[in-house]
Design a protein around this motif. Structure first.
Motif, mmCIF file in Angstrom:
data_model
loop_
_atom_site.group_PDB
_atom_site.id
_atom_site.type_symbol
_atom_site.label_atom_id
_atom_site.label_comp_id
_atom_site.label_asym_id
_atom_site.label_seq_id
_atom_site.Cartn_x
_atom_site.Cartn_y
_atom_site.Cartn_z
ATOM 1 N N GLY A 151 -40.673 -41.006 -31.538
ATOM 2 C CA GLY A 151 -39.188 -41.239 -31.951
ATOM 3 C C GLY A 151 -38.260 -39.961 -31.877
ATOM 4 O O GLY A 151 -37.287 -40.259 -32.699
ATOM 5 N N LYS A 152 -38.276 -39.204 -31.179
ATOM 6 C CA LYS A 152 -37.404 -38.118 -30.836
ATOM 7 C C LYS A 152 -36.080 -38.560 -30.432
ATOM 8 O O LYS A 152 -35.086 -38.351 -31.076
ATOM 9 N N SER A 153 -36.062 -39.336 -29.205
ATOM 10 C CA SER A 153 -35.287 -39.665 -28.605
ATOM 11 C C SER A 153 -34.482 -40.755 -29.530
ATOM 12 O O SER A 153 -33.249 -40.735 -29.615
ATOM 13 N N PHE A 182 -28.868 -37.184 -22.238
ATOM 14 C CA PHE A 182 -30.012 -38.128 -22.246
ATOM 15 C C PHE A 182 -30.908 -37.460 -21.553
ATOM 16 O O PHE A 182 -31.113 -36.690 -20.693
ATOM 17 N N GLN A 183 -32.246 -38.174 -21.930
ATOM 18 C CA GLN A 183 -33.564 -37.580 -21.568
ATOM 19 C C GLN A 183 -33.593 -37.955 -19.854
ATOM 20 O O GLN A 183 -34.012 -36.929 -19.188
ATOM 21 N N ASP A 184 -33.133 -39.038 -19.403
ATOM 22 C CA ASP A 184 -33.036 -39.056 -17.988
ATOM 23 C C ASP A 184 -31.688 -38.799 -17.377
ATOM 24 O O ASP A 184 -31.414 -39.383 -16.365
ATOM 25 N N ASP A 198 -31.580 -33.728 -25.149
ATOM 26 C CA ASP A 198 -32.833 -34.522 -25.192
ATOM 27 C C ASP A 198 -33.563 -33.863 -23.863
ATOM 28 O O ASP A 198 -33.389 -34.181 -23.043
ATOM 29 N N GLU A 199 -34.420 -32.664 -24.433
ATOM 30 C CA GLU A 199 -35.427 -32.353 -23.301
ATOM 31 C C GLU A 199 -34.561 -31.761 -22.220
ATOM 32 O O GLU A 199 -34.762 -32.015 -21.136
ATOM 33 N N PRO A 200 -33.855 -30.536 -22.769
ATOM 34 C CA PRO A 200 -32.902 -29.862 -21.604
ATOM 35 C C PRO A 200 -33.694 -29.244 -20.583
ATOM 36 O O PRO A 200 -33.312 -29.055 -19.272
ATOM 37 N N GLY A 233 -42.267 -32.642 -31.270
ATOM 38 C CA GLY A 233 -43.230 -34.051 -31.600
ATOM 39 C C GLY A 233 -43.993 -34.576 -30.343
ATOM 40 O O GLY A 233 -43.261 -34.169 -29.128
ATOM 41 N N ARG A 234 -44.748 -35.240 -30.574
ATOM 42 C CA ARG A 234 -45.454 -35.651 -29.354
ATOM 43 C C ARG A 234 -44.936 -36.715 -28.756
ATOM 44 O O ARG A 234 -43.882 -37.228 -29.270
ATOM 45 N N SER A 235 -45.267 -37.361 -27.532
ATOM 46 C CA SER A 235 -44.514 -38.226 -26.682
ATOM 47 C C SER A 235 -44.722 -39.469 -27.586
ATOM 48 O O SER A 235 -45.760 -39.924 -28.000
HETATM 49 N N1 ATP Z 1 -34.968 -49.895 -27.277
HETATM 50 C C1 ATP Z 1 -36.332 -49.969 -27.688
HETATM 51 N N2 ATP Z 1 -37.141 -51.045 -27.975
HETATM 52 C C2 ATP Z 1 -38.264 -51.000 -28.338
HETATM 53 N N3 ATP Z 1 -38.891 -50.069 -28.758
HETATM 54 C C3 ATP Z 1 -38.492 -48.899 -28.700
HETATM 55 C C4 ATP Z 1 -37.123 -48.556 -27.920
HETATM 56 N N4 ATP Z 1 -36.555 -47.427 -27.803
HETATM 57 C C5 ATP Z 1 -37.862 -46.640 -28.124
HETATM 58 N N5 ATP Z 1 -38.648 -47.282 -28.539
HETATM 59 C C6 ATP Z 1 -40.258 -47.229 -28.992
HETATM 60 O O1 ATP Z 1 -40.048 -46.096 -30.079
HETATM 61 C C7 ATP Z 1 -41.040 -45.455 -29.960
HETATM 62 C C8 ATP Z 1 -40.291 -43.665 -29.869
HETATM 63 O O2 ATP Z 1 -39.729 -43.615 -28.522
HETATM 64 P P1 ATP Z 1 -38.821 -42.263 -28.356
HETATM 65 O O3 ATP Z 1 -38.222 -42.648 -26.906
HETATM 66 O O4 ATP Z 1 -37.942 -41.757 -29.449
HETATM 67 O O5 ATP Z 1 -40.052 -41.237 -28.148
HETATM 68 P P2 ATP Z 1 -39.959 -39.816 -27.833
HETATM 69 O O6 ATP Z 1 -40.441 -39.086 -29.025
HETATM 70 O O7 ATP Z 1 -38.516 -39.442 -27.410
HETATM 71 O O8 ATP Z 1 -40.982 -39.612 -26.888
HETATM 72 P P3 ATP Z 1 -40.800 -38.532 -25.463
HETATM 73 O O9 ATP Z 1 -40.994 -37.137 -25.768
HETATM 74 O O10 ATP Z 1 -41.845 -39.190 -24.344
HETATM 75 O O11 ATP Z 1 -39.639 -38.641 -24.792
HETATM 76 C C9 ATP Z 1 -41.739 -45.372 -28.872
HETATM 77 O O12 ATP Z 1 -43.059 -46.025 -29.105
HETATM 78 C C10 ATP Z 1 -41.047 -46.447 -27.957
HETATM 79 O O13 ATP Z 1 -41.739 -47.541 -27.181
#
Ligand code: ATP
Ligand code: MG
Lengths: 248, 266
Positions: free
Chosen positions: A46-48, A91-93, A169-171, A41-43
């Motif tokens: 909501g994957k994380s 974790f991603q980081d 998360d993104e190994p 999925g794109r950045s």
């Molecule tokens: N604790 C939080 N409070 C508010 N918004 C959040 C929180 N965690 C995530 N979000 C929002 O939820 C959305 C999804 O976040 P997520 O981290 O899951 O993206 P992702 O798919 O993992 O992206 P990436 O590939 O960049 O890591 C984002 O728009 C983010 O701003």
């Protein structure tokens, strides 16, 4: 799917918003025990957030999440702790504990949850670090590591207790192609040993290599789910765009 | 126009009340955690070292300087009444009753409060607190319980250290001006201090420790907005715990006098 054994992870109509920002909208899927599931999925889709819900760090607004058939939504924190012990999370980081050494980071879950003597704990931590090619960093502090090294240390920590379910998360983000290939191999090996894997990745070749099933998250929905071949055959433009990329 | 700004004031008041409510719930939970297993002895000990032991040099230096300066100022005044001979009593009573507890408390609010606020804040924004939870550790118990307990234990000890350093400072000043002997000084110093007196003043600082620990942990634990938030958590920990400490001190002094009226007689 898999007869009498409950799925390792099951999402049932899960929705999650932050304020008025809808991140997941009625998402359902099921991951059979012992299989590998890749989330694409794109950045910012909501994957994380999805991964964190699997381990109960974020609670869904509605819907239910089952781990090995056990509903973890709204579970008491003590019981949740029990469930979490059987899961490993990268974790991603990386989220390394920066006040203790790399070796102690990996040893931490062993010290908490086993009665192993100290030398055995250290030996196991060293072995886990070796698996991710980070043996020589045992005594270093996390702040002395590069981004890719932190990632690998985080993975070693996630695998320390030999969990049933491993969430990563993104190994391979920030890793060179060779190390990234080694990490893929490590994950494939885990999967072969019967571990259930959920891998968030932007790296399509590695998703093809690892995943029994791939799922694409887009605008709050799982717009596609299936084997790599099934997704290749999809006519959805967004799915095509993803599957043809070689992204890192 | 007026309506809008009244609204804004109303919102601010509501927000403050909500935050205060949140804090009290947090502090209550921290209090209960102290009595509930599992006890994190090792981590508590580590915090006691990191927070308490490392504050000792500061407290010793401040106490000693305070004792000397107090002696110099007070001596002149007492001499005009021909009462310079009660110098040791004056130093000891001031240090043990109020200067020791309050100054040790405020120094700790700065040192311990900032330390906890920034450490937990950094752990929150770098997801280390989530990582603890993900590893099956009760992060509240492990991080908050241990730090609050360490602060509660550290404060009375730091206070006694402060008292003693102050009395030592007073002695040095006395030695230089009158050449008074050490044992005579000490006997006089503790002439007016009863055991209840000493205990009440010292043990009340355990309450200071609880306040500093819970306020700093609360702000650190609820940090958001990245690195900027970490700095803010640290600063606010110091400011809020100092204010809370001064307010509670007034209440506790009143309370001590109510419970032990004999102290007020001196
Ligand atoms: N604790 C939080 N409070 C508010 N918004 C959040 C929180 N965690 C995530 N979000 C929002 O939820 C959305 C999804 O976040 P997520 O981290 O899951 O993206 P992702 O798919 O993992 O992206 P990436 O590939 O960049 O890591 C984002 O728009 C983010 O701003
Ligand atoms: Mg992410």
């Amino acid at each position: 799917m898999s007869g009498d054994q409950p799925a390792a992870v099951r999402f049932e109509g899960v929705s999650k918003s932050f304020g008025d920002h809808v991140v997941l909208d009625d998402v359902s899927f099921e991951i059979p025990a012992g299989s590998a599931f890749c989330i694409l999925g794109r950045s910012g889709t909501g994957k994380s957030v999805t991964l964190k819900q699997v381990i109960g760090l974020i609670q869904p607004d509605s819907g239910r999440i089952f781990i090995h058939g056990q509903d973890i939504t709204g579970m008491e924190s003590r019981d949740l702790t029990e469930v979490r012990r059987k899961m490993g999370f990268l974790f991603q980081d990386a989220a390394l504990f920066d006040s203790i050494s790399v070796g102690e980071n990996v040893a931490f879950p062993l010290r908490r949850h086993t009665d192993l003597p100290n030398h055995e704990v250290l030996a196991r931590a060293r072995a886990k670090l070796k698996d991710v090619g980070l043996e020589e960093a045992f005594g270093q502090m996390p702040s002395e590591l590069s981004g890719g090294m932190r990632k690998r240390c985080g993975l070693a920590r996630a695998l320390a207790l030999d969990p049933d379910i491993v969430l990563v998360d993104e190994p391979s983000a920030g890793l060179d192609p060779i190390t990234s290939g080694e990490i893929d191999q490590l994950l494939i090996e885990q999967r072969r040993e019967g571990v259930t894997l959920i891998v968030v990745t932007h790296n399509i070749p590695s998703a093809r290599a690892i995943g029994d099933e791939l799922a694409l998250l887009h605008e709050g929905h799982l717009v596609a789910q299936g084997t790599a071949d099934e997704l290749d055959a999809s006519r959805e433009p967004i799915v095509q765009a993803f599957m043809r990329s070689r992204g890192t | 126009m007026l309506g809008a700004s009244a609204d804004r004031v109303g919102d601010a008041v509501l927000e403050t009340l909500a935050a205060a409510g949140d804090y009290f719930a947090f502090a209550g939970r921290a209090f209960l955690t102290l009595f509930r297993p599992p006890y994190e002895f090792l981590e508590t000990f580590r915090q006691l070292d990191a927070l308490g032991w490392r504050t000792v040099p500061l407290v010793v230096a401040a106490g000693f300087a305070n004792g000397i300066v107090f002696s110099m100022h007070t001596r002149a005044m007492l001499q005009t009444f021909g009462a310079a001979s009660v110098m040791p009593q004056a130093v000891a009573v001031t240090m043990i009753r109020e200067t020791g507890p309050l100054v040790a408390g405020l120094l700790s609010a700065g040192r311990i409060g900032a330390g906890i606020g920034s450490e937990l804040g950094a752990m929150r924004v770098s997801e280390q607190i989530d990582a603890l939870e993900a590893l099956g550790v009760d992060a509240f118990n492990y991080l908050v319980g241990t730090r609050v307990l360490a602060s509660i234990i550290a404060l009375p000890i730091l206070t006694v250290t402060m008292d003693f350093s102050g009395i030592m400072g007073g002695f040095v000043a006395e030695l230089v001006t009158t050449g008074m002997a050490w044992h005579l000084y000490i006997v006089q110093a503790f002439d007016l201090i009863g055991f209840t007196d000493f205990c009440a003043s010292t043990l009340k600082t355990a309450v200071f420790g609880f306040l500093i620990g819970t306020i700093a942990c609360y702000l650190g634990f609820n940090t958001s907005h990245g690195t900027e938030g970490v700095g803010e958590a640290s600063t606010r920990s110091v400011v809020f715990s100092s204010i809370a400490l001064i307010l509670i001190d007034v209440l506790l002094v009143k309370l001590t006098y109510l419970v032990f009226p004999q102290i007020a007689m001196v």
